[in-house]
Design an enzyme around this catalytic site. Sequence first.
Site, mmCIF file in Angstrom:
data_model
loop_
_atom_site.group_PDB
_atom_site.id
_atom_site.type_symbol
_atom_site.label_atom_id
_atom_site.label_comp_id
_atom_site.label_asym_id
_atom_site.label_seq_id
_atom_site.Cartn_x
_atom_site.Cartn_y
_atom_site.Cartn_z
ATOM 1 N N ARG A 102 0.769 -1.388 -0.065
ATOM 2 C CA ARG A 102 0.114 -0.022 -0.045
ATOM 3 C C ARG A 102 0.932 1.173 0.063
ATOM 4 N NH1 ARG A 102 -4.524 0.896 4.771
ATOM 5 N NH2 ARG A 102 -2.684 1.610 5.699
ATOM 6 N N THR A 106 -1.054 7.685 -0.631
ATOM 7 C CA THR A 106 -2.542 7.604 -1.265
ATOM 8 C C THR A 106 -3.198 6.301 -0.757
ATOM 9 O OG1 THR A 106 -1.646 6.002 -3.120
ATOM 10 C CG2 THR A 106 -1.393 8.281 -3.629
ATOM 11 N N ASP A 198 0.883 -2.504 12.076
ATOM 12 C CA ASP A 198 1.219 -2.841 10.707
ATOM 13 C C ASP A 198 1.568 -4.260 10.776
ATOM 14 O OD1 ASP A 198 2.437 -1.393 7.960
ATOM 15 O OD2 ASP A 198 2.884 -3.791 8.354
ATOM 16 N N ASP A 201 5.138 -5.202 9.223
ATOM 17 C CA ASP A 201 6.072 -4.822 10.127
ATOM 18 C C ASP A 201 6.325 -5.679 11.350
ATOM 19 O OD1 ASP A 201 6.326 -2.852 8.253
ATOM 20 O OD2 ASP A 201 6.075 -1.091 9.396
#
Length: 210
Positions: A102, A106, A198, A201
């Site tokens: 991603r 944006t 995340d 991560d």
Amino acid sequence: METHVVDHPLAAALLTTMRDARSSNPAFRAALRELTHMLIYEAIRDAEIEEFEVATPVAPARGVRLANPPLLVPVLRAGLGMVEQASSLIPQSQVGFVGMARDETTHEPVPYLESLPEDLSGIPVYVLDPMLATGGSMVRTIELLVERGATDVTAVCVVAAPQGVAALADSGLPIRLVVAAVDAGLNEDAYIVPGLGDAGDRQFGPRNIL
Ligand SMILES: O=P(O)(O)OC[C@H]1O[C@H](OP(=O)(O)OP(=O)(O)O)[C@H](O)[C@@H]1O
Ligand SMILES: O=c1cc[nH]c(=O)[nH]1
Ligand SMILES: [Mg+2]
């Protein structure tokens, strides 16, 4: 769209470990692995079976196996943490790969890897990605699958935002969703709230592209 929320105390306890910001990367990966077991177990509940005869040491018995094992498609990176458990539960399954990152500004998905069989017609496909946030990455992934003839796709996720569920439902794509929790919403960075952060991560550390 059919949505199945896996509502089970053991699933909720594993999800709690994943949500907890104090959980180490190895603890997060272990909880995701175990939770994937439960999600796949539920996802495959109504799969078509075929019967065959086996011989026990005593007598013939009715055996069953999956009539049409699914193709598993982890969405890199975060879905990688689900594929080993899913394929050990369904050893006949094959595995394809989609890489999707991603864009952090944006929030649009950027595909960077597509390693899939040419023809997916007649093959059930299970897409593995722990996070369904805006839904952009999942919709893009399913479009890649549908372009290859897939008509029976299951998204197997850990946490979804209502916006992601709506994006799948509104896409008109042939999809059902199996998920451990649907959370309250998204923050200004399009992270799920409360979510778990995340998922890439938290398994592997920061990513270096995009
Ligand atoms: O529903 P969306 O708004 O599209 O967001 C969800 C996507 O974001 C995460 O991947 P990310 O882009 O962080 O890549 P990573 O797995 O490499 O960390 C996650 O694993 C999904 O693929
Ligand atoms: O909350 C979120 C949203 C997108 N991707 C993640 O890994 N987590
Ligand atoms: Mg990520």
